[in-house]
Design a protein around this motif. Structure first.
Motif, short mmCIF file in Angstrom:
data_model
loop_
_atom_site.label_atom_id
_atom_site.label_comp_id
_atom_site.label_asym_id
_atom_site.label_seq_id
_atom_site.Cartn_x
_atom_site.Cartn_y
_atom_site.Cartn_z
N SER A 276 0.64 -1.08 0.02
CA SER A 276 -0.04 0.06 0.00
C SER A 276 0.88 1.28 0.07
CB SER A 276 -1.12 -0.02 1.20
OG SER A 276 -0.20 0.00 2.60
N THR A 277 2.17 1.07 -0.06
CA THR A 277 3.19 2.10 -0.17
C THR A 277 4.30 2.07 -0.60
OG1 THR A 277 2.39 2.74 2.37
CG2 THR A 277 4.50 3.74 1.59
N VAL A 278 4.81 2.87 -1.46
CA VAL A 278 6.27 3.29 -2.03
C VAL A 278 6.98 4.15 -1.22
CG1 VAL A 278 7.48 3.66 -4.15
CG2 VAL A 278 5.33 2.26 -4.40
N LYS A 279 8.26 3.56 -0.87
CA LYS A 279 8.99 4.39 -0.13
C LYS A 279 10.27 4.58 -1.15
CE LYS A 279 7.72 2.74 4.46
NZ LYS A 279 8.08 2.34 5.83
N THR A 280 10.59 6.00 -1.25
CA THR A 280 11.60 6.37 -2.15
C THR A 280 12.54 7.23 -1.38
OG1 THR A 280 10.84 8.57 -3.04
CG2 THR A 280 10.01 6.24 -3.98
N TYR A 281 13.68 7.15 -1.85
CA TYR A 281 14.91 7.89 -1.00
C TYR A 281 15.90 8.37 -1.99
CZ TYR A 281 13.24 4.84 2.69
OH TYR A 281 12.13 4.41 3.53
N ALA A 282 16.38 9.59 -1.62
CA ALA A 282 17.39 10.19 -2.70
C ALA A 282 17.05 10.22 -4.11
CB ALA A 282 18.78 9.36 -2.28
N ARG A 283 16.16 10.63 -4.45
CA ARG A 283 15.69 10.79 -5.79
C ARG A 283 15.79 12.38 -6.39
NH1 ARG A 283 16.52 6.66 -8.02
NH2 ARG A 283 15.10 7.43 -9.87
N PRO A 284 15.69 12.58 -7.57
CA PRO A 284 15.76 13.91 -8.30
C PRO A 284 14.70 14.65 -7.78
CG PRO A 284 16.26 12.22 -9.76
CD PRO A 284 15.81 11.37 -8.87
N VAL A 285 15.02 15.81 -7.72
CA VAL A 285 14.01 16.75 -7.44
C VAL A 285 12.96 17.13 -8.31
CG1 VAL A 285 15.64 17.98 -5.60
CG2 VAL A 285 15.36 18.95 -7.85
N ASP A 286 13.33 16.76 -9.48
CA ASP A 286 12.39 17.02 -10.61
C ASP A 286 11.77 15.64 -11.40
OD1 ASP A 286 14.76 16.14 -11.81
OD2 ASP A 286 14.44 17.43 -13.35
N GLU A 287 11.97 14.73 -10.61
CA GLU A 287 11.67 13.42 -10.82
C GLU A 287 10.15 13.41 -11.74
OE1 GLU A 287 13.12 8.88 -10.39
OE2 GLU A 287 12.62 9.97 -8.68
N ALA A 288 9.66 12.65 -12.70
CA ALA A 288 8.39 12.93 -13.42
C ALA A 288 7.21 12.19 -12.72
CB ALA A 288 8.55 12.11 -14.85
N TRP A 289 7.42 11.25 -11.57
CA TRP A 289 6.32 10.80 -11.02
C TRP A 289 5.58 12.04 -10.00
CZ3 TRP A 289 5.88 11.18 -5.85
CH2 TRP A 289 7.17 11.50 -5.12
N GLY A 405 23.06 32.71 -16.23
CA GLY A 405 24.31 31.78 -16.95
C GLY A 405 24.55 30.58 -16.13
N PHE A 406 24.67 30.55 -14.69
CA PHE A 406 25.03 29.54 -13.89
C PHE A 406 23.93 28.39 -13.75
CE2 PHE A 406 28.62 31.80 -12.47
CZ PHE A 406 29.53 30.85 -11.90
N ALA A 407 22.40 28.66 -13.97
CA ALA A 407 21.52 27.78 -13.73
C ALA A 407 21.55 26.64 -14.74
CB ALA A 407 20.18 28.67 -13.98
N SER A 408 20.91 25.64 -14.49
CA SER A 408 20.92 24.44 -15.29
C SER A 408 19.47 24.14 -15.54
CB SER A 408 21.61 23.01 -14.48
OG SER A 408 21.62 21.92 -15.22
N VAL A 409 19.30 23.73 -16.91
CA VAL A 409 17.79 23.34 -17.02
C VAL A 409 17.43 21.97 -16.40
CG1 VAL A 409 16.27 22.62 -19.10
CG2 VAL A 409 18.03 24.32 -19.32
N VAL A 410 18.43 21.19 -15.95
CA VAL A 410 18.28 20.03 -15.32
C VAL A 410 18.82 19.97 -13.83
CG1 VAL A 410 18.33 17.66 -15.43
CG2 VAL A 410 18.17 18.56 -17.64
N PRO A 411 17.90 20.01 -12.91
CA PRO A 411 18.57 20.21 -11.79
C PRO A 411 19.77 19.14 -11.37
CG PRO A 411 16.28 20.33 -11.34
CD PRO A 411 16.55 19.79 -12.75
N PRO A 412 20.70 19.33 -10.73
CA PRO A 412 21.73 18.46 -10.21
C PRO A 412 21.08 17.08 -9.38
CG PRO A 412 22.14 20.48 -8.91
CD PRO A 412 21.05 20.81 -9.93
N TRP A 413 21.66 16.21 -9.53
CA TRP A 413 21.44 14.65 -8.84
C TRP A 413 22.45 14.04 -8.47
CZ3 TRP A 413 19.39 9.84 -10.91
CH2 TRP A 413 18.99 9.01 -9.62
N LEU A 414 22.64 13.50 -7.00
CA LEU A 414 23.63 12.50 -6.89
C LEU A 414 23.13 11.26 -6.72
CD1 LEU A 414 26.60 11.78 -5.87
CD2 LEU A 414 25.66 12.16 -3.43
#
Length: 418
Positions: A276-289, A405-414
């Motif tokens: 009944s739950t999906v737990k996610t960790y350390a995902r991109p801030v812009d992930e499509a879901w 100039g410094f901005a990135s279209v795609v946010p960084p993600w580790l």
């Protein structure tokens, strides 16, 4: 005193780690993080990956009282270049030796070493974020965690999702296919790490002691026309109460080459039986879901810091990335911990490349190296740092120009820790 064995006045001796000291050194690290032993397979993995010549120990006589290591990484920066970076890791000081300057001495030694190795960047993930700012590290990327109530939240998927075939696979049997998917994604997002040989084992690490009652690691592949276009690795924890099943899926890792493949994998995770739950960790801030769910409030989204970035060589680091709009700005940089960076630098660049050189020209912006580290991957706005009082605009309009100039279209993600 020789560099490989140095001692601050009255303090512990610092020296490069020798292989025969590994167990002592690593035991010191484990004790500093609570003393709970790691599984043998996890300890063996870090033993394999760590570079002894890039690690430092602080010794009080025969007793190890401090540890600091550094992996040799290549980090994606805006524009897609893969830049050498020291991945600072395994930093600890024994509780018996607090407030004696041990950490500062190790950070001093380590950044001197990183500069000598010719690495323009140092990066780390922090157990406590307040520690590393004084050494010039800025928070350069963030990550999302969530607990999605899949009984109340539905997912709207893009066209083509039904054309993706999913199949279970033994994680170790498909490691090459999964790594190929990951490798194709690395250049497309700042903050990602090119995985060198041996690092693929991190994704398979699965000690029973860390499952908390969940299943062994599972893997599902996404395929289209016989090609692997994505994968998800996860655990399932079965649970029941008086109303029936209420288990959860704990996502370990997922990557996909296109939106339909990603959606097919997320839809699968939402639909796993008896959960009944999906737990996610350390995902991109812009992930499509996050933009496909029917009710984001029932996803319990949390954002926290991820990668901390330190410019070891300001000129080389700023030249290594590109800029999404033309920039021509003079930074007056303060860097008390690495004084070779202090002073004025003229950055000129665009989407094709950049140059960054010493200058005597008047400054446009004044800031510390910490702010440059925060903004370096394009996920933290220089303008926002300006409103926080951490970047001072000397020439009117310079802050807005540099921020664009410094901005990135795609946010960084580790994608994974180290």
């Amino acid at each position: 005193m020789a560099k490989d064995s140095a001692r601050e006045a009255g303090g512990p001796e610092l020296r490069a780690l020798r292989q025969d000291e590994w167990d002592n050194w690593y035991d010191t690290l484990i004790r500093a993080f609570g003393g709970v032993p790691e599984a043998a397979e996890e300890r063996e993995l870090w033993d394999t990956l760590i570079g002894f010549e890039r690690s430092v120990g602080a010794w009080d006589g025969d007793t190890c009282v401090g540890t600091a290591g550094a992996f040799d990484f290549r980090l994606t920066v805006p524009g897609g270049a893969s830049v050498p970076a020291a991945g600072v890791t395994m930093v600890s000081v024994a509780a018996t030796h607090r407030r004696r300057g041990v950490l500062t001495s190790m950070m001093r030694r380590q950044l001197d070493d990183v500069r000598e190795w010719g690495r323009p960047l140092a990066i780390l993930t922090a157990s406590e974020p307040e520690i590393y700012g004084r050494f010039g590290y800025g928070i350069g990327s963030f990550q999302v965690s969530a607990e999605i109530d899949t009984t109340r939240v539905s997912l709207s998927v893009p066209p083509g999702t039904d054309d993706v075939r999913l199949r279970y696979a033994v994680p170790a049997d498909v490691i090459d296919a999964c790594e190929a998917v990951y490798a194709r994604r690395v250049s497309g997002r700042p903050g990602m790490l090119a995985r060198l040989p041996g690092w693929e084992r991190l994704g398979l690490l699965d000690p029973e002691s860390e499952r908390e009652g969940a299943s062994p690691l599972q893997c599902v592949l996404a395929e289209r026309d016989g090609e692997v276009v994505g994968y998800a690795r996860f655990h399932v924890k079965p649970e029941w109460d008086g109303s029936g099943p209420k288990g959860f899926v704990r996502l370990r890792d997922t990557h996909a080459l296109d939106p339909a493949a990603a959606a097919a994998l997320w839809r699968f995770l939402f639909d796993v039986d008896l959960t009944s739950t999906v737990k996610t960790y350390a995902r991109p801030v812009d992930e499509a879901w996050q933009y496909q769910v029917s009710d984001i409030r029932r996803c319990a989204v949390r954002v926290r810091d991820a990668l901390h970035v330190r410019l070891v060589d300001v000129g080389a680091a700023l030249e290594a990335r590109t800029y999404q709009a033309p920039v021509d700005v003079v930074f007056d940089v303060e860097d008390a911990f690495c004084p070779w960076n202090s002073g004025r630098w003229r950055l000129s660049g665009d989407t094709k490349g950049a140059s960054c050189e010493r200058t005597t020209d008047a400054a446009d912006l004044s800031l510390s190296v910490r702010e440059l580290g925060a903004a370096y991957l394009g996920g933290v706005s220089l303008a926002a740092l300006g409103t926080a009082g951490r970047v001072r605009e000397v020439r009117q309009g310079a802050l807005a120009e540099a921020s664009v100039g410094f901005a990135s279209v795609v946010p960084p993600w580790l994608p994974h820790g180290f």
